[in-house]
Design an enzyme around this catalytic site. Structure first.
Site, PDB file in Angstrom:
ATOM      1  N   GLU A   1      -0.887  -9.428 -14.902  1.00  0.00           N
ATOM      2  CA  GLU A   1      -1.955 -10.180 -14.268  1.00  0.00           C
ATOM      3  C   GLU A   1      -3.282  -9.922 -14.977  1.00  0.00           C
ATOM      4  OE1 GLU A   1      -4.123 -10.834  -9.928  1.00  0.00           O
ATOM      5  OE2 GLU A   1      -2.054 -10.108 -10.025  1.00  0.00           O
TER       6      GLU A   1
ATOM      7  N   GLU B   1      -4.485 -16.928  -3.009  1.00  0.00           N
ATOM      8  CA  GLU B   1      -4.701 -15.589  -2.465  1.00  0.00           C
ATOM      9  C   GLU B   1      -6.084 -15.524  -1.806  1.00  0.00           C
ATOM     10  OE1 GLU B   1      -2.281 -12.533  -5.337  1.00  0.00           O
ATOM     11  OE2 GLU B   1      -4.282 -13.122  -5.972  1.00  0.00           O
TER      12      GLU B   1
ATOM     13  N   HIS C   1     -10.435 -13.582 -11.051  1.00  0.00           N
ATOM     14  CA  HIS C   1     -10.496 -12.454 -11.978  1.00  0.00           C
ATOM     15  C   HIS C   1     -11.088 -12.834 -13.330  1.00  0.00           C
ATOM     16  CE1 HIS C   1      -7.004 -10.104  -9.832  1.00  0.00           C
ATOM     17  NE2 HIS C   1      -8.046 -10.322  -9.049  1.00  0.00           N
TER      18      HIS C   1
ATOM     19  N   HIS D   1       5.344 -10.096  -6.264  1.00  0.00           N
ATOM     20  CA  HIS D   1       4.182  -9.295  -6.632  1.00  0.00           C
ATOM     21  C   HIS D   1       4.485  -7.824  -6.385  1.00  0.00           C
ATOM     22  CE1 HIS D   1       0.093  -7.945  -7.151  1.00  0.00           C
ATOM     23  NE2 HIS D   1      -0.391  -9.181  -7.184  1.00  0.00           N
TER      24      HIS D   1
ATOM     25  N   HIS E   1      -2.927 -17.504 -10.033  1.00  0.00           N
ATOM     26  CA  HIS E   1      -3.478 -17.189  -8.713  1.00  0.00           C
ATOM     27  C   HIS E   1      -4.741 -18.025  -8.570  1.00  0.00           C
ATOM     28  CE1 HIS E   1      -1.460 -12.962  -8.429  1.00  0.00           C
ATOM     29  NE2 HIS E   1      -0.657 -13.948  -8.047  1.00  0.00           N
TER      30      HIS E   1
ATOM     31  N   HIS F   1      -0.205  -5.748 -11.566  1.00  0.00           N
ATOM     32  CA  HIS F   1      -1.490  -5.378 -12.147  1.00  0.00           C
ATOM     33  C   HIS F   1      -1.217  -4.336 -13.234  1.00  0.00           C
ATOM     34  CE1 HIS F   1      -3.924  -6.477  -8.260  1.00  0.00           C
ATOM     35  NE2 HIS F   1      -3.195  -7.482  -8.719  1.00  0.00           N
TER      36      HIS F   1
ATOM     37  N   ASP G   1      -5.517 -15.093 -12.818  1.00  0.00           N
ATOM     38  CA  ASP G   1      -6.182 -15.221 -11.533  1.00  0.00           C
ATOM     39  C   ASP G   1      -7.550 -15.838 -11.795  1.00  0.00           C
ATOM     40  OD1 ASP G   1      -8.057 -14.430  -9.356  1.00  0.00           O
ATOM     41  OD2 ASP G   1      -6.306 -13.425  -8.530  1.00  0.00           O
TER      42      ASP G   1
ATOM     43  N   HIS H   1     -12.238 -12.289  -3.823  1.00  0.00           N
ATOM     44  CA  HIS H   1     -11.719 -13.646  -3.662  1.00  0.00           C
ATOM     45  C   HIS H   1     -12.469 -14.386  -2.551  1.00  0.00           C
ATOM     46  CE1 HIS H   1      -7.496 -12.476  -5.406  1.00  0.00           C
ATOM     47  NE2 HIS H   1      -8.502 -12.032  -6.131  1.00  0.00           N
TER      48      HIS H   1
ATOM     49  N   TYR I   1       0.343  -2.627  -4.902  1.00  0.00           N
ATOM     50  CA  TYR I   1      -0.905  -2.176  -5.507  1.00  0.00           C
ATOM     51  C   TYR I   1      -0.838  -0.709  -5.934  1.00  0.00           C
ATOM     52  CZ  TYR I   1      -2.889  -6.456  -3.482  1.00  0.00           C
ATOM     53  OH  TYR I   1      -3.147  -7.761  -3.148  1.00  0.00           O
TER      54      TYR I   1
ATOM     55  N   ASP J   1     -13.908  -8.026  -8.116  1.00  0.00           N
ATOM     56  CA  ASP J   1     -12.719  -8.727  -7.626  1.00  0.00           C
ATOM     57  C   ASP J   1     -12.915  -9.062  -6.155  1.00  0.00           C
ATOM     58  OD1 ASP J   1     -10.242  -9.671  -6.981  1.00  0.00           O
ATOM     59  OD2 ASP J   1      -9.140  -7.851  -7.474  1.00  0.00           O
TER      60      ASP J   1
ATOM     61  N   ARG K   1       0.824  -1.214   0.000  1.00  0.00           N
ATOM     62  CA  ARG K   1       0.000   0.000   0.000  1.00  0.00           C
ATOM     63  C   ARG K   1       0.855   1.260   0.000  1.00  0.00           C
ATOM     64  NH1 ARG K   1      -4.836  -1.947  -1.654  1.00  0.00           N
ATOM     65  NH2 ARG K   1      -5.416  -3.795  -0.436  1.00  0.00           N
TER      66      ARG K   1
END
Length: 274
Positions: free
Chosen positions: A141, A255, A178, A66, A210, A106, A175, A225, A69, A223, A36
């Site tokens: 991704e 995830e 996704h 990864h 993922h 992403h 994913d 999960h 974000y 999105d 973040r």
């Protein structure tokens, strides 16, 4: 089968490797820096050597790094775009030291500028930071298509790859949550979806998955999960994915909304089907 989950590296890479073993994993995913924010943990050669030994002794599969974000390579805002390029470039440099051959990010959000603008912006940014000398495979991704996300269709991912000078260093991470939310029916038409991926991008470009169930319905463009077998994909569809002959050598990373014990249970469950 290579299967693992997302793990914290706050206590170091060797510690993460040991946690992976404790939950029955033989690979794992980690954030390269604060997901973040942007701050990255200082690397320790001793720590990294410890992870290398764990991986060798336990026949680990490829690890997946990864990006944070906060990285938006599609942004029209110069400060956001510049941060994305700086973080990306620094990550690639650090990954030359870490025993990790895959770097996932992403693609980004065009924030109202349109898909074509976003594709061009992402490719331009990648061309400014990728030198062609990297030993890391860079993965786009596949996204759910919420808001102004770029990369929710195979065609969009292909368009980005085609514009990158060193496209041989580019791959894709699917994913399952996704792409199901994006309108690819991997529950009822898995073979057809994989055939479409192959015809559009090339199955050799699929480097990681993922593995997540979904809280939302098919083609919802959301999105959310869910734990394995508890969502709209269901356990049978997920088992079909991990057992598919075209996917069996690809690392699967969980995830799902779990703590470590939950990941351990999911890994044990899925291993029973392979």
């Amino acid at each position: 089968m290579y299967i693992g989950s997302h793990l914290s590296i706050s206590k170091g890479f060797k510690a993460a490797g040991n946690v992976a073993l404790e939950i029955g994993a033989n690979t794992f995913q980690f954030f390269t820096r604060n997901p973040r924010g942007g701050k990255a943990k200082e690397l320790s050669i001793k720590d990294i050597e410890g992870l290398k030994k764990i991986m060798k002794d336990n026949e680990f599969g490829p690890l997946l790094a990864h990006a944070p974000y906060t990285l938006n390579m599609a942004s029209h805002k110069e400060d956001t775009w510049d941060f994305a390029k700086r973080a990306f470039q620094d990550d690639l440099k650090r990954l030359e030291t870490i025993p990790c051959s895959l770097y996932n990010f992403h693609p980004g959000s065009h924030t109202g500028k349109g898909i074509e603008y976003g594709i061009e912006r992402i490719a331009t940014g990648l061309n400014e930071v990728i030198t062609g000398n990297e030993s890391t495979m860079i993965l786009l991704e596949a996204m759910s298509g919420k808001g102004t996300e770029v990369g929710s269709t195979f065609e969009e991912l292909k368009a980005i790859i085609d514009k990158v000078k060193y496209s041989e260093l580019m791959g894709v991470c699917i994913d399952t949550c996704h792409i199901y939310s994006a309108g690819y029916d991997i529950v009822n038409e898995l073979d057809d979806v994989l055939e479409k991926f192959h015809k559009t991008i090339g199955i050799d470009k699929l480097k990681a998955i993922h593995l997540n169930d979904s809280m939302t319905e098919f083609d919802s463009h959301k999105d959310r999960h869910e734990k394995i077998g508890k969502g709209t994909l269901g356990l049978e569809a997920i088992v079909n994915i991990i057992k598919h002959p075209q996917l069996k050598d690809i690392p699967f990373l969980l995830e799902t909304p779990n703590e470590l014990e939950g990941y351990k249970e999911e890994i044990k469950l899925l291993k029973e089907y392979v």
